[in-house]
Design an enzyme around this catalytic site. Structure first.
Site, PDB file in Angstrom:
ATOM      1  N   ASN A  76      -3.664 -33.768-124.359  1.00  0.00           N
ATOM      2  CA  ASN A  76      -4.700 -32.853-124.818  1.00  0.00           C
ATOM      3  C   ASN A  76      -5.098 -33.190-126.256  1.00  0.00           C
ATOM      4  O   ASN A  76      -4.332 -33.818-126.988  1.00  0.00           O
ATOM      5  CB  ASN A  76      -4.190 -31.418-124.760  1.00  0.00           C
ATOM      6  N   CYS A  85      -5.598 -33.815-114.633  1.00  0.00           N
ATOM      7  CA  CYS A  85      -6.976 -33.564-115.064  1.00  0.00           C
ATOM      8  C   CYS A  85      -7.917 -34.134-114.015  1.00  0.00           C
ATOM      9  O   CYS A  85      -7.953 -35.347-113.792  1.00  0.00           O
ATOM     10  CB  CYS A  85      -7.239 -34.205-116.418  1.00  0.00           C
ATOM     11  N   GLY A  86      -8.660 -33.264-113.357  1.00  0.00           N
ATOM     12  CA  GLY A  86      -9.522 -33.690-112.263  1.00  0.00           C
ATOM     13  C   GLY A  86     -10.688 -34.553-112.703  1.00  0.00           C
ATOM     14  O   GLY A  86     -11.094 -35.487-111.993  1.00  0.00           O
ATOM     15  N   GLU A 212      -9.998 -24.232-121.915  1.00  0.00           N
ATOM     16  CA  GLU A 212      -8.929 -25.094-121.426  1.00  0.00           C
ATOM     17  C   GLU A 212      -7.745 -25.102-122.373  1.00  0.00           C
ATOM     18  O   GLU A 212      -7.911 -25.200-123.605  1.00  0.00           O
ATOM     19  CB  GLU A 212      -9.473 -26.514-121.232  1.00  0.00           C
ATOM     20  N   ARG A 213      -6.575 -24.998-121.806  1.00  0.00           N
ATOM     21  CA  ARG A 213      -5.324 -25.043-122.562  1.00  0.00           C
ATOM     22  C   ARG A 213      -5.271 -26.300-123.428  1.00  0.00           C
ATOM     23  O   ARG A 213      -5.435 -27.411-122.957  1.00  0.00           O
ATOM     24  CB  ARG A 213      -4.149 -25.035-121.572  1.00  0.00           C
ATOM     25  N   CYS A 221     -14.356 -28.796-116.128  1.00  0.00           N
ATOM     26  CA  CYS A 221     -12.919 -28.866-115.866  1.00  0.00           C
ATOM     27  C   CYS A 221     -12.723 -29.057-114.367  1.00  0.00           C
ATOM     28  O   CYS A 221     -13.100 -28.184-113.577  1.00  0.00           O
ATOM     29  CB  CYS A 221     -12.209 -27.595-116.342  1.00  0.00           C
TER      30      CYS A 221
END
Length: 295
Positions: A76, A85-86, A212-213, A221
């Protein structure tokens, strides 16, 4: 220590990433290095860094080496690691194919959420699909998300990453998302959570905003799109659809639900640049910025 990096930059529906080749796991990037690389003013700028490592070269991925040659080590922009992560994995696979490290077709990629199969053609502008696995609903019940004076019940969905999904009448109710929405109880997400705000646009048609975290609000996302579809199906008052369109700020994604409940995510994956980065320059002292004088 290697301080010069080669990289590719790409995006999936404007969720952007740096792909950094590290086949033999020789790079020792610290969290502060990742933060500096992702800085959009003093660094290169990205929503995350994807280290491309041969699975056999990394102890945590070695058990997956027989199934997937390459491991996506996802970081991240705050320097923390993430499981999956898509959008990122589609960009990652595009890099592998474009550089000849994998053949077009079905590419197996190891992640911290397990091995994922990515379906990709040689067309650099073609859409890319990834089998995301079957989402889980681990509970607990009674999760609540709050933004200012508004609160909503949330569904805990695990799509490789933890999500708290709320259904809203208007995406504007999510506010500016400059700060994380309040999630209660926080103990439900000991490692942090991505919060998804989902509005219905029509039959099997959703719109999504995401905090998003480890990132903040992003333009898209992929795991969040799958979590949104999971929540919509969970709350449906009629037989749920199997094919969904999910609009995000950066474009459009498609989610197909397989008979066993597993999901396939489809969307663009575009590489826009390749280059080298001098980490010592990027991570060095920042110049002092003098506020402009009033005119």
């Amino acid at each position: 220590m290697i301080r010069t990096l080669t990289f590719a930059k790409g995006h999936g529906t404007e969720n952007d990433f740096l792909v950094v080749p590290d086949p033999d796991a020789q790079l020792d990037l610290t969290p502060s290095d990742i933060v500096a690389l992702c800085d959009r003013r003093a660094g290169i700028g990205a929503d995350g860094v994807l280290l491309a490592i041969r699975s056999a070269a990394l102890p945590e991925a070695a058990a997956m080496a027989a199934a997937a040659e390459w491991f996506m080590d996802y970081r991240n922009p705050d320097g923390t690691v993430a499981q999956m992560c898509g959008n990122g994995i589609r960009v990652f696979a595009r890099h592998l194919v474009d550089t000849g490290l994998a053949e077009p077709g079905t590419v197996a990629v190891a992640t911290r959420a397990g091995v994922r199969l990515v379906h990709i053609t040689a067309d650099p502008d073609g859409e890319v699909s990834v089998d995301m696995g079957r989402p889980a609903l681990p509970g607990p019940d009674g999760i609540k998300v709050s933004v200012g004076p508004r609160s909503w019940p949330a569904l805990h969905v695990d799509t490789g990453n933890p999500h708290a999904v709320v259904l809203v009448d208007d995406l504007a109710h999510a506010g500016d998302l400059l700060t994380p929405p309040l999630v209660d109880p926080a103990s439900a997400y000991p490692h942090g959570v991505t919060v998804d705000f989902v509005a219905t646009r029509g039959p099997a048609h959703l719109a999504l905003r995401v905090h998003e975290r480890g990132v903040g609000e992003t333009r898209s996302c992929g795991t969040g799109a799958c979590a949104a579809v999971t929540a919509a199906r969970h709350h449906a008052h009629h037989p749920p659809a199997d094919h969904y369109t999910v609009d995000v700020a950066g474009g459009r994604l498609r989610v197909t639900v397989q008979p066993d409940g597993a999901m396939r995510l489809t969307g663009p994956a575009v590489l826009v640049a390749r280059g080298t980065a001098d980490l010592d320059r990027i991570t060095g002292p920042r110049p002092r910025r003098t506020p402009p004088r009033p005119s």
